[in-house]
Design a protein around this motif. Structure first.
Motif, PDB file in Angstrom:
ATOM      1  N   ALA A  43       0.823  -1.220   0.000  1.00 23.88           N
ATOM      2  CA  ALA A  43       0.000   0.000   0.000  1.00 23.88           C
ATOM      3  C   ALA A  43       0.852   1.263   0.000  1.00 23.88           C
ATOM      4  CB  ALA A  43      -0.925   0.008   1.213  1.00 23.88           C
ATOM      5  N   SER A  44       2.173   1.132   0.136  1.00 30.47           N
ATOM      6  CA  SER A  44       3.057   2.300   0.125  1.00 30.47           C
ATOM      7  C   SER A  44       3.170   2.865  -1.285  1.00 30.47           C
ATOM      8  CB  SER A  44       4.455   1.904   0.614  1.00 30.47           C
ATOM      9  OG  SER A  44       5.396   2.929   0.342  1.00 30.47           O
ATOM     10  N   PRO A  45       3.208   4.185  -1.431  1.00 35.32           N
ATOM     11  CA  PRO A  45       3.420   4.768  -2.768  1.00 35.32           C
ATOM     12  C   PRO A  45       4.796   4.428  -3.322  1.00 35.32           C
ATOM     13  CG  PRO A  45       3.505   6.466  -1.057  1.00 35.32           C
ATOM     14  CD  PRO A  45       3.023   5.217  -0.399  1.00 35.32           C
ATOM     15  N   PHE A  46       5.695   3.913  -2.481  1.00 41.23           N
ATOM     16  CA  PHE A  46       7.038   3.549  -2.934  1.00 41.23           C
ATOM     17  C   PHE A  46       7.193   2.046  -3.136  1.00 41.23           C
ATOM     18  CE2 PHE A  46       7.362   7.373  -0.237  1.00 41.23           C
ATOM     19  CZ  PHE A  46       7.816   8.267  -1.185  1.00 41.23           C
ATOM     20  N   ALA A  47       6.089   1.298  -3.009  1.00 44.34           N
ATOM     21  CA  ALA A  47       6.169  -0.154  -3.137  1.00 44.34           C
ATOM     22  C   ALA A  47       6.688  -0.564  -4.509  1.00 44.34           C
ATOM     23  CB  ALA A  47       4.802  -0.780  -2.878  1.00 44.34           C
ATOM     24  N   GLY A  48       6.335   0.200  -5.542  1.00 42.56           N
ATOM     25  CA  GLY A  48       6.783  -0.111  -6.890  1.00 42.56           C
ATOM     26  C   GLY A  48       8.141   0.456  -7.231  1.00 42.56           C
ATOM     27  N   TYR A  49       8.742   1.200  -6.314  1.00 39.15           N
ATOM     28  CA  TYR A  49      10.077   1.736  -6.562  1.00 39.15           C
ATOM     29  C   TYR A  49      11.135   0.638  -6.485  1.00 39.15           C
ATOM     30  CZ  TYR A  49       8.804   6.718  -6.439  1.00 39.15           C
ATOM     31  OH  TYR A  49       8.307   7.957  -6.740  1.00 39.15           O
ATOM     32  N   PHE A  50      10.847  -0.397  -5.687  1.00 38.97           N
ATOM     33  CA  PHE A  50      11.788  -1.492  -5.508  1.00 38.97           C
ATOM     34  C   PHE A  50      11.251  -2.744  -6.205  1.00 38.97           C
ATOM     35  CE2 PHE A  50      12.179   1.366  -1.880  1.00 38.97           C
ATOM     36  CZ  PHE A  50      13.548   1.605  -1.855  1.00 38.97           C
ATOM     37  N   ASP A  51      12.166  -3.592  -6.652  1.00 38.81           N
ATOM     38  CA  ASP A  51      11.793  -4.808  -7.373  1.00 38.81           C
ATOM     39  C   ASP A  51      11.508  -5.917  -6.357  1.00 38.81           C
ATOM     40  OD1 ASP A  51      11.342  -6.676  -9.263  1.00 38.81           O
ATOM     41  OD2 ASP A  51      13.299  -6.555 -10.231  1.00 38.81           O
ATOM     42  N   ILE A  52      10.258  -5.934  -5.867  1.00 42.24           N
ATOM     43  CA  ILE A  52       9.843  -6.866  -4.817  1.00 42.24           C
ATOM     44  C   ILE A  52       8.757  -7.793  -5.367  1.00 42.24           C
ATOM     45  CG2 ILE A  52       8.819  -7.067  -2.510  1.00 42.24           C
ATOM     46  CD1 ILE A  52       9.802  -4.182  -1.978  1.00 42.24           C
ATOM     47  N   ALA A  53       8.886  -9.084  -5.106  1.00 45.39           N
ATOM     48  CA  ALA A  53       7.867 -10.060  -5.508  1.00 45.39           C
ATOM     49  C   ALA A  53       6.817 -10.129  -4.394  1.00 45.39           C
ATOM     50  CB  ALA A  53       8.498 -11.424  -5.752  1.00 45.39           C
ATOM     51  N   TRP A  54       5.887  -9.187  -4.390  1.00 50.27           N
ATOM     52  CA  TRP A  54       4.919  -9.087  -3.305  1.00 50.27           C
ATOM     53  C   TRP A  54       4.001 -10.309  -3.228  1.00 50.27           C
ATOM     54  CZ3 TRP A  54       5.677  -5.906   0.475  1.00 50.27           C
ATOM     55  CH2 TRP A  54       6.278  -4.661   0.269  1.00 50.27           C
ATOM     56  N   ASP A  55       3.495 -10.743  -4.369  1.00 48.99           N
ATOM     57  CA  ASP A  55       2.507 -11.833  -4.354  1.00 48.99           C
ATOM     58  C   ASP A  55       2.887 -12.974  -5.287  1.00 48.99           C
ATOM     59  OD1 ASP A  55       0.530 -10.591  -2.575  1.00 48.99           O
ATOM     60  OD2 ASP A  55       0.303  -9.133  -4.194  1.00 48.99           O
ATOM     61  N   ASP A  56       4.129 -13.018  -5.693  1.00 43.68           N
ATOM     62  CA  ASP A  56       4.538 -14.019  -6.669  1.00 43.68           C
ATOM     63  C   ASP A  56       5.799 -14.723  -6.202  1.00 43.68           C
ATOM     64  OD1 ASP A  56       4.087 -15.442  -8.885  1.00 43.68           O
ATOM     65  OD2 ASP A  56       4.702 -13.927 -10.325  1.00 43.68           O
ATOM     66  N   HIS A  57       5.747 -15.214  -4.984  1.00 42.87           N
ATOM     67  CA  HIS A  57       6.888 -15.923  -4.405  1.00 42.87           C
ATOM     68  C   HIS A  57       6.442 -17.337  -4.054  1.00 42.87           C
ATOM     69  CE1 HIS A  57      10.129 -16.949  -1.566  1.00 42.87           C
ATOM     70  NE2 HIS A  57      10.827 -16.013  -2.171  1.00 42.87           N
ATOM     71  N   PRO A  58       7.296 -18.337  -4.256  1.00 43.10           N
ATOM     72  CA  PRO A  58       6.868 -19.709  -3.970  1.00 43.10           C
ATOM     73  C   PRO A  58       6.480 -19.950  -2.519  1.00 43.10           C
ATOM     74  CG  PRO A  58       9.230 -19.598  -4.505  1.00 43.10           C
ATOM     75  CD  PRO A  58       8.641 -18.291  -4.871  1.00 43.10           C
ATOM     76  N   ARG A  59       6.976 -19.142  -1.588  1.00 38.07           N
ATOM     77  CA  ARG A  59       6.603 -19.314  -0.178  1.00 38.07           C
ATOM     78  C   ARG A  59       5.422 -18.387   0.138  1.00 38.07           C
ATOM     79  NH1 ARG A  59      10.460 -22.517   1.961  1.00 38.07           N
ATOM     80  NH2 ARG A  59      12.569 -22.414   1.074  1.00 38.07           N
ATOM     81  N   GLU A  60       4.271 -18.982   0.373  1.00 40.95           N
ATOM     82  CA  GLU A  60       3.045 -18.206   0.552  1.00 40.95           C
ATOM     83  C   GLU A  60       3.117 -17.271   1.755  1.00 40.95           C
ATOM     84  OE1 GLU A  60      -0.516 -20.444   0.519  1.00 40.95           O
ATOM     85  OE2 GLU A  60      -0.118 -21.398  -1.433  1.00 40.95           O
ATOM     86  N   ARG A  61       3.893 -17.651   2.780  1.00 44.45           N
ATOM     87  CA  ARG A  61       3.959 -16.814   3.978  1.00 44.45           C
ATOM     88  C   ARG A  61       4.611 -15.460   3.680  1.00 44.45           C
ATOM     89  NH1 ARG A  61       8.672 -19.774   7.629  1.00 44.45           N
ATOM     90  NH2 ARG A  61      10.364 -19.593   6.117  1.00 44.45           N
ATOM     91  N   LEU A  62       5.254 -15.337   2.518  1.00 45.47           N
ATOM     92  CA  LEU A  62       5.854 -14.063   2.148  1.00 45.47           C
ATOM     93  C   LEU A  62       4.951 -13.226   1.248  1.00 45.47           C
ATOM     94  CD1 LEU A  62       9.628 -14.912   1.502  1.00 45.47           C
ATOM     95  CD2 LEU A  62       8.643 -13.596   3.368  1.00 45.47           C
ATOM     96  N   HIS A  63       3.792 -13.713   0.899  1.00 48.02           N
ATOM     97  CA  HIS A  63       2.899 -12.932   0.057  1.00 48.02           C
ATOM     98  C   HIS A  63       2.446 -11.671   0.807  1.00 48.02           C
ATOM     99  CE1 HIS A  63       1.660 -16.475  -2.775  1.00 48.02           C
ATOM    100  NE2 HIS A  63       2.970 -16.278  -2.703  1.00 48.02           N
ATOM    101  N   GLY A  64       2.632 -10.529   0.167  1.00 52.80           N
ATOM    102  CA  GLY A  64       2.286  -9.257   0.786  1.00 52.80           C
ATOM    103  C   GLY A  64       3.318  -8.750   1.764  1.00 52.80           C
ATOM    104  N   LYS A  65       4.444  -9.456   1.869  1.00 52.39           N
ATOM    105  CA  LYS A  65       5.505  -9.057   2.790  1.00 52.39           C
ATOM    106  C   LYS A  65       6.846  -8.981   2.061  1.00 52.39           C
ATOM    107  CE  LYS A  65       3.474 -11.459   6.819  1.00 52.39           C
ATOM    108  NZ  LYS A  65       3.395 -10.351   7.789  1.00 52.39           N
ATOM    109  N   VAL A  66       7.805  -8.323   2.699  1.00 54.44           N
ATOM    110  CA  VAL A  66       9.170  -8.317   2.190  1.00 54.44           C
ATOM    111  C   VAL A  66      10.056  -8.982   3.250  1.00 54.44           C
ATOM    112  CG1 VAL A  66       9.615  -5.979   3.078  1.00 54.44           C
ATOM    113  CG2 VAL A  66      11.046  -6.918   1.250  1.00 54.44           C
ATOM    114  N   LEU A  67      10.905  -9.883   2.815  1.00 58.43           N
ATOM    115  CA  LEU A  67      11.787 -10.593   3.738  1.00 58.43           C
ATOM    116  C   LEU A  67      12.947  -9.704   4.149  1.00 58.43           C
ATOM    117  CD1 LEU A  67      12.215 -13.579   4.912  1.00 58.43           C
ATOM    118  CD2 LEU A  67      14.028 -13.719   3.191  1.00 58.43           C
TER     119      LEU A  67
END
Length: 554
Positions: free
Chosen positions: A130-154
């Motif tokens: 939801a951050s306006p800067f979420a798209g500034y970084f190359d983050i796999a928000w919802d497309d990671h093989p580990r579901e517990r990381l969906h919507g999160k950054v490690l």
């Protein structure tokens, strides 16, 4: 030419092209707290006496405090305070001009430091997607093989596994300036205002036992808590902007309330202390773990980064997060200060750090030239407004962009740090004046090698290492090793993408080589780190490296 906009476009083109200065000789200067702008000013006459035409510096933008190299930029919108002030920068550039010299600036478009103060990254940790800067970084928000990381950054920041750090009491909840945060050593991780309720609720209950029922500050705390509970979820994309803005209001109100009412501030701090848990009492950490789990980040043992990290990095350096510079709003933000300097005629050229890490190097280099022309126009409009019939930049920017975008001139001198392989040409369509010269240095080094002794050298090497294989095979195995080690996490994400593509396209799991190539080309847009393996300029053997690595990952 009577139209003010046409005049501005033409004048900007002439100004930008007129400023173009091709260096005759450069001198590399590493700028940091121990060798700052005043030191640059001091040594500049000496450089002129050496015959140097252009001073060439390391990055000068605000970097991680104490940085000695400047490649760990943390705020691209301002000069690095460690090296001096804007006035000292202006004084040095003026000194260069007085001596007839130019200035080349090292530029880092691929990544930025997240290991120190970084407002963009802090906002991403606080608000997640939801951050306006979420798209500034190359983050796999919802497309990671580990579901517990969906919507999160490690965040691979912990010195030992997560559970051990929790029970050792290494974390604590902190309240300062109207914001709640998680403290871990010297790190301060923001807490999403959507989760403030677990602390503000208990604080309100205890404050009611101390303050009068009609105390207006008690009412204000209740109102803030209600606002917290009404914030939209981070996953609500339609209300992301509203939630972000309201969160800022909540923190401002909370800071004002705590600033004027020490009783309430004390109750919030006490609620934060109790939630932090007590060492030796594992059950006391349950509430804190729930709070931490509700955040947009997941703190983890640093060793898991190679397997699980879901943001692209500069190679495998966790503190350097990759930027999505292909998005124009990100490009503009990353180059804000640089083009202020270019527009004012203070910077004569740019050296681009690692263009191969960019999603689309050609697009990036073309955009540099476009922005150089726009920067000249903006400078003219700011310094000579009467010449253009009262135009202002907000009104002129969009139509002017259409005009200058049609031009194909290259007013800005640009060189790229492109390490060319043997017989690899620099792409002809890149808007650049060349490379920084690694291939030239490699050729010069060859002058100090006697070809007649190659067999003797090879024999000694084989005797010492017991390695007897062609050089091409050594390169192949090294690339394969790096994909499975330093880039293991990226490889797993890529394999996950391929699996999804295979299911979507109803392909057989036993991919043919052509099918894999096609799949790789489809997903390469999501993973620019693999461009050099899949696109032109590399051999068939290099492509097989990644195909075999993907097969192993699956």
């Amino acid at each position: 030419m009577s139209d003010p906009l046409d005049r501005l476009a033409a004048d900007a083109e002439r100004l930008a092209l007129g400023r173009r200065r091709v260096p005759g000789s450069t001198y590399r200067l590493q700028v940091h707290g121990g060798f700052n702008l005043r030191d640059l000013n001091r040594v500049t006459p000496y450089l002129r006496d050496l015959g140097i035409t252009h001073a060439y510096t390391s990055p000068l933008l605000a970097a991680k405090p104490g940085s000695t190299h400047g490649y760990d930029v943390s705020d691209p919108g301002r000069l690095n305070p460690d090296i001096g002030t804007d006035e000292e920068f202006d004084a040095w550039v003026n000194r260069l001009r007085e001596l007839g010299m130019g200035f080349l600036l090292d530029t880092v478009p691929n990544h930025m430091s997240i290991g120190g103060p970084n407002e963009w990254w802090a906002d991403v940790l606080e608000h997640g997607p939801a951050s306006p800067f979420a798209g500034y970084f190359d983050i796999a928000w919802d497309d990671h093989p580990r579901e517990r990381l969906h919507g999160k950054v490690l965040l691979p920041i912990l010195g030992q596994p997560y559970g051990a750090e929790i029970e050792a009491g290494r974390f604590r909840v902190d309240f300062a300036g109207g914001a709640l945060a998680v403290r871990y050593g010297q790190l301060r991780l923001p807490i999403d205002p959507r989760t403030f309720g677990v602390i503000l609720g208990p604080a309100l209950d205890t404050a009611r036992n101390v303050l009068a029922p009609d105390d207006p500050d008690l009412t204000e705390l209740q109102s803030i808590l209600t606002a917290v509970r009404n914030l939209p979820a981070r996953t609500d994309a339609t209300r992301a902007g509203d939630g972000w803005a309201e969160s800022r209001v909540i923190k401002r109100r909370l800071a004002e309330l705590a600033g004027r009412n020490e009783v309430i501030a004390g109750q919030i701090r006490e609620a934060a202390r109790q939630l932090s848990g007590s060492r030796g009492d594992p059950a006391s950490f349950v509430g804190f773990e729930e709070l931490l789990d509700a955040q947009a980040y997941r703190a983890s043992f640093w060793r898991v980064a190679s397997d699980e990290i879901n943001y692209r990095r500069f190679f495998d350096v966790n503190d350097l997060a990759a930027l999505s510079t292909e998005r124009e709003e990100v490009f503009a933000a990353v180059h804000k200060k640089v083009f202020e300097w270019v527009g004012a005629g203070q910077v004569d050229g740019l050296r681009i750090d690692h263009p191969d890490g960019l999603f689309d190097p050609k697009q990036y280099l073309d955009r540099l030239q476009l922005y150089a022309r726009q920067a000249a126009a903006r400078h003219l409009l700011a310094t000579r407004p009467d010449d253009y019939g009262g135009l202002n930049w907000s009104a002129a920017e969009a139509p002017l962009r259409e005009q200058v975008a049609a031009g194909d001139s290259r007013p800005l001198y640009v060189v790229v740090e492109k390490i060319l392989g043997q017989n690899e040409p620099l792409p002809a369509d890149w808007a650049t004046d060349g490379t920084t010269g690694y291939e030239f240095i490699n050729a010069v080094n060859g002058l100090f090698i006697d070809p007649a002794r190659e067999k003797d050298t090879t024999r000694v090497y084989r005797d010492l290492t017991a390695v007897d294989m062609p050089f091409d095979e050594v390169v192949y195995r090294c690339k394969f090793h790096l994909l499975q080690a330093s880039l293991a996490s990226e490889l797993h994400v890529l394999a996950h993408q391929l699996d999804r593509l295979a299911q979507a396209q109803r392909w057989s799991r036993d991919f043919t080589l052509n099918g894999l190539r096609h799949a790789l080309r489809e997903v390469i847009a999501c993973f620019p780190v693999y461009r050099s393996y899949v696109n032109g300029g590399v051999g068939e053997r290099d492509r097989l490296v990644i195909l075999q690595a993907v097969s192993r990952a699956k």
